[in-house]
Motif scaffolding. Sequence first.
Motif, PDB file in Angstrom:
ATOM      1  N   GLY A  55      16.456  26.505 -69.713  1.00 19.48           N
ATOM      2  CA  GLY A  55      17.239  25.873 -68.587  1.00 19.48           C
ATOM      3  C   GLY A  55      17.786  24.574 -69.002  1.00 19.48           C
ATOM      4  N   MET A  56      19.047  24.163 -68.550  1.00 25.89           N
ATOM      5  CA  MET A  56      19.413  22.777 -68.645  1.00 25.89           C
ATOM      6  C   MET A  56      20.303  22.363 -67.480  1.00 25.89           C
ATOM      7  SD  MET A  56      20.877  22.693 -72.703  1.00 25.89           S
ATOM      8  CE  MET A  56      22.176  23.529 -72.314  1.00 25.89           C
ATOM      9  N   LYS A  57      20.012  20.980 -67.405  1.00 32.44           N
ATOM     10  CA  LYS A  57      21.103  20.301 -66.304  1.00 32.44           C
ATOM     11  C   LYS A  57      21.395  18.742 -66.762  1.00 32.44           C
ATOM     12  CE  LYS A  57      21.181  23.841 -63.177  1.00 32.44           C
ATOM     13  NZ  LYS A  57      20.446  24.481 -63.971  1.00 32.44           N
ATOM     14  N   ILE A  58      22.703  18.459 -66.442  1.00 29.96           N
ATOM     15  CA  ILE A  58      22.954  17.028 -66.863  1.00 29.96           C
ATOM     16  C   ILE A  58      22.912  16.228 -65.425  1.00 29.96           C
ATOM     17  CG2 ILE A  58      24.644  15.441 -67.667  1.00 29.96           C
ATOM     18  CD1 ILE A  58      25.174  17.835 -69.906  1.00 29.96           C
ATOM     19  N   ARG A  59      22.184  15.184 -65.531  1.00 27.58           N
ATOM     20  CA  ARG A  59      22.163  14.178 -64.369  1.00 27.58           C
ATOM     21  C   ARG A  59      22.284  12.655 -65.056  1.00 27.58           C
ATOM     22  NH1 ARG A  59      19.947  14.310 -59.419  1.00 27.58           N
ATOM     23  NH2 ARG A  59      20.939  16.603 -59.099  1.00 27.58           N
ATOM     24  N   ASP A  60      23.017  11.725 -64.671  1.00 24.97           N
ATOM     25  CA  ASP A  60      23.071  10.488 -65.374  1.00 24.97           C
ATOM     26  C   ASP A  60      22.906  10.108 -66.508  1.00 24.97           C
ATOM     27  OD1 ASP A  60      23.251   9.569 -62.225  1.00 24.97           O
ATOM     28  OD2 ASP A  60      21.043   9.557 -62.137  1.00 24.97           O
TER      29      ASP A  60
END
Length: 342
Positions: free
Chosen positions: A215-220
């Motif tokens: 799983g992956m997410k992008i934040r800041d």
Amino acid sequence: MRAFSFILALLASMSANGTPLSSRTTSPPPTTQIVYQFPNETWLENIAIRQTGQLLVTVLSAPELWQVTLDPKSSQHALNANTNKPLASATLVHRIPDVTGLLGIVEMQQSDVFYVVAGNFSYDTYTSTSGSYSIWKIDMRRPSPHAVASKLTDIPEGVALNGMAALNMSQGLLVVADAGAGVVYTVNVDTGNYSKTIDDPTMKPNSSLAIGINGMKIRDEYLYYTSTAQKLFSRIPIDTTSGTPTGPAEIIATNVFGDDFSLDQAGDAYVAENPWDVVAKVTSGGEVSVVAGNLNSTLVAGATSTAFERTSGDGSVLYVTTSGGIGTPVRIEGGKVVAIYI
């Protein structure tokens, strides 16, 4: 009998060394509700929430994208009452030809335009067919539930593509994890061009389980990710115009058997742990606790992904998809969507 000796061996190893879950703190049992349950042997893999509040779920056991529509008259009452009445209906959006299943899904650029991973992955043997993976565009802007589907690009180098995240909306860039190779590709959804942009040791599979970054997410300007075989929850700083790393990877927490996940406003991650049948919370400081489920429960049996609601504005409902417990100690049931009040 389904060939899940690899998972059973992993679970036996965990038990022999002391079950990692036993050392975690557990939150008070949350209010939960089954939103919709699919037939037996349906493996739901990933979830995205439309701006309308409808749920899009990908199916790994078939090359299908389904829309789950909540009943606005009964859902809030049912959740509060913790009833057993289904809260939604499900409609097939699209079936992609010449592959066996769908995996990651992400919304990009225009609202209601999604991209999904399609490929050949056998959940009987837990093996992937290298070179079978592609990215498809699913345009949901026509009257629901109709969609226009078109192939964006094949990625013949892909070993086992899985999770996706939006990298740069204005430039039309997304990132996709290759769980089999332990690398990340950056894909331009306007042109279909792609390149391998991250190759880090924390993302690699191992000899016990051929699933690395998941799983992956992008934040800041950080890419957050689970690394399943290594049981890591990590992040790496990333250039959002190219997808290349700008610094070393940082391990936030260990002993997290993570699939996909979501981030809340505070930056805490809610991680689906399949096949531990658990949704875990990982704080930005690396503290891990159990939010819902356990190895002896079917509440979130085979939890595969999580996503927060979009319509209320407060993100108080977390939706979880499940594989139905395929390959886990609990009995097999149909994959389902579960709502958890956080």
